[in-house]
Design a protein around this motif. Structure first.
Motif, mmCIF file in Angstrom:
data_model
loop_
_atom_site.group_PDB
_atom_site.id
_atom_site.type_symbol
_atom_site.label_atom_id
_atom_site.label_comp_id
_atom_site.label_asym_id
_atom_site.label_seq_id
_atom_site.Cartn_x
_atom_site.Cartn_y
_atom_site.Cartn_z
ATOM 1 N N GLN A 303 0.825 -1.207 0.000
ATOM 2 C CA GLN A 303 0.000 0.000 0.000
ATOM 3 C C GLN A 303 0.864 1.263 0.000
ATOM 4 O OE1 GLN A 303 -3.530 0.238 -0.108
ATOM 5 N NE2 GLN A 303 -3.201 -1.897 -0.693
ATOM 6 N N VAL A 324 -1.242 -1.335 -9.431
ATOM 7 C CA VAL A 324 -2.137 -0.305 -8.903
ATOM 8 C C VAL A 324 -3.253 -0.944 -8.082
ATOM 9 C CG1 VAL A 324 -3.887 1.393 -9.578
ATOM 10 C CG2 VAL A 324 -1.615 1.461 -10.614
ATOM 11 N N LYS A 325 -3.766 -2.087 -8.534
ATOM 12 C CA LYS A 325 -4.796 -2.795 -7.770
ATOM 13 C C LYS A 325 -4.277 -3.257 -6.415
ATOM 14 C CE LYS A 325 -7.688 -4.607 -11.547
ATOM 15 N NZ LYS A 325 -8.183 -5.841 -12.201
ATOM 16 N N GLY A 327 -2.440 -1.437 -4.639
ATOM 17 C CA GLY A 327 -2.274 -0.240 -3.836
ATOM 18 C C GLY A 327 -0.996 0.525 -4.101
ATOM 19 N N VAL A 329 1.807 2.935 -6.258
ATOM 20 C CA VAL A 329 1.648 4.249 -6.890
ATOM 21 C C VAL A 329 2.703 4.434 -7.987
ATOM 22 C CG1 VAL A 329 1.593 6.738 -6.524
ATOM 23 C CG2 VAL A 329 0.816 5.183 -4.703
ATOM 24 N N ASP A 349 -8.280 1.586 -14.848
ATOM 25 C CA ASP A 349 -7.901 1.263 -13.471
ATOM 26 C C ASP A 349 -6.705 2.087 -13.006
ATOM 27 O OD1 ASP A 349 -9.901 -0.562 -13.015
ATOM 28 O OD2 ASP A 349 -8.730 -2.285 -13.651
ATOM 29 N N ASN A 353 -6.564 5.747 -10.010
ATOM 30 C CA ASN A 353 -5.780 5.803 -8.781
ATOM 31 C C ASN A 353 -4.515 6.648 -8.884
ATOM 32 O OD1 ASN A 353 -7.071 3.547 -6.924
ATOM 33 N ND2 ASN A 353 -7.041 2.730 -9.008
#
Length: 433
Positions: A303, A324-325, A327, A329, A349, A353
């Motif tokens: 994350q 990205v799914k 968490g 960046v 997706d 984010n």
């Protein structure tokens, strides 16, 4: 002194990239640099055991191709399956046909090949010689297939078009055949297919592999390739050939790239076994469960972990969507192309984010000046690990996945991302100390 903020100001964000032309390179000389499509053609012919590569071009093109093939046992060394017709100023002025006529006669007499790939280079394309017609004439004259492949570098950015065009040219060798119930493997570039999860699943369920192009086949196997029940395409370079085979022979194909998302891998397995008219093996569901578990276990540790994407064996945007799914960046994505219409599923997706900067692949040198601005934790691809460590950045090592296909990829990349993120935290403590 190069200003990292100025470098970033030159780049577009992913949301603003509408065509590949929007992806800027930061230097004219790029490291590790691009390989021309002639190299790609050589890589493809290397896997066709009884075919000869005939390079038509300058002495530099001939030298570098021969130098590369000398170190390949598949080509046979100095007297091996890579030969050349070197053009001089007269050939460039008046055309290369006379030179090529002489070279082909010598080639046929000495090598007695099953097929010849006549690979043109930039100078041939510039002067406009019709090597397609020449190849057709040689086919009729000698009774051996001559296949023309164009590898002009000034129209493309790397070696992949050479691979794609050489593989696609093999379609002209194919003939309608009685069904054999096998599957063809198209597009395998790295590693041995036999070591992959996909290969084991097929083998355990009695599915036989037919032609493997370009990772190891004969001309005769290409000729009878239409006998297969299904084509499995494991890299986009083989999609044009698969589409031609579907149109002409009715052979369905399944695109089974190096996907990382377990849901996408499951769907691909389901599509493949439906095309084979077989029940989905129970083991597939078991492997899917393990892959989902591996991703779920990694997610809490990943994350907010930031990264710069350089290059990996995987599909660029598919992998970034998966991360990205989890968490993570993305701050910068290096890539060759982005096509919003083709890549919409991935882009939706990612952009929900994050909105990373985008630049051309192989911008290693200038990007080092943005590390102190973006402060990423991870770098995916090939960079100098000691230099990154001083900045608190860890390298994600993904080359080991070159010979993976299936859920094994999810488990591998999930574990490697966690390992690298933990390593980065240790480096960041060193930097602060």
């Amino acid at each position: 002194m190069i200003d990292g903020n100025e470098i970033l100001s030159q780049l577009k964000k992913l949301r603003d990239v509408t065509t590949s032309k929007d992806i800027r390179q930061l230097t004219y000389a790029m490291f590790p640099g691009t390989h021309c499509p002639l190299m790609g053609a050589a890589m493809a012919v290397r896997g066709i055991k009884d075919a000869v590569l005939l390079v038509v071009g300058t002495d530099e093109c001939a030298y570098y191709t021969k130098h590369m093939t000398l170190h390949s046992d598949d080509f046979g060394g100095l007297g091996g399956r890579c030969v050349s017709a070197v053009l001089d100023t007269r050939d460039v002025t008046f055309g290369c046909k006379a030179k090529l006529d002489s070279a082909v006669a010598e080639l046929v007499a000495e090598y007695k090949p099953r097929a010849v790939f006549v690979v043109t280079t930039c100078v041939v394309e510039v002067i406009g010689d019709d090597t397609d017609s020449m190849a057709d004439a040689y086919t009729e004259q000698y009774g051996i297939p001559f296949l023309s492949v164009h590898t002009e570098h000034f129209k493309c950015e790397n070696h992949l078009p050479g691979l794609e065009r050489t593989i696609t040219a093999c379609f002209d060798l194919m003939q309608q055949c009685a069904p054999a119930g096998t599957v063809n493997l198209l597009g395998q570039r790295m590693g041995k297919f036999e070591t992959t999860e996909l290969s084991r699943i097929l083998r355990d369920n009695g599915v036989k592999i037919g032609m493997q192009l370009p990772c190891g086949c004969t001309v005769d196997e290409i000729v009878t390739a239409a006998s297969a029940k299904v084509n499995i395409v494991v890299n986009a370079i083989a999609l044009p050939l698969a589409q031609k085979m579907r149109e002409s022979f009715g052979t369905p194909y399944v695109f089974f790239d190096k996907f990382t998302d377990p849901d996408r891998i499951l769907k691909t397995y389901e599509t493949l076994f439906a095309a084979l008219e077989m029940e989905l093996p129970v083991e597939i569901q078991e492997l899917y469960g393990k892959a989902k578990e591996a991703a779920a276990k990694a997610k809490p540790e990943l994350q907010g972990v930031s990264y710069i994407y350089g290059n990996t064996p995987f599909d660029c945007l598919e992998l970034n969507q998966f991360m990205v799914k989890l968490g993570m960046v993305p701050q910068v994505i290096q890539t060759v192309s982005v096509e919003p219409e083709r890549d919409q599923e991935y882009l939706t997706d990612i952009l929900a984010n994050a909105d990373p900067y985008v630049t051309k692949t192989a911008n290693i040198a200038p990007l080092q000046y943005v590390y102190d601005i973006l402060h990423p934790s991870l770098y995916l691809g090939h960079e100098y690990a000691p230099r990154l460590r001083k900045k608190g950045i860890a390298v994600v090592r993904s080359d080991a996945a070159s010979a993976m296909l299936g859920f094994e990829i999810t488990e591998f990349i999930s574990g490697e991302l966690v390992r690298a993120s933990r390593e980065a935290k240790g480096y960041q403590k060193e930097v602060l100390a």
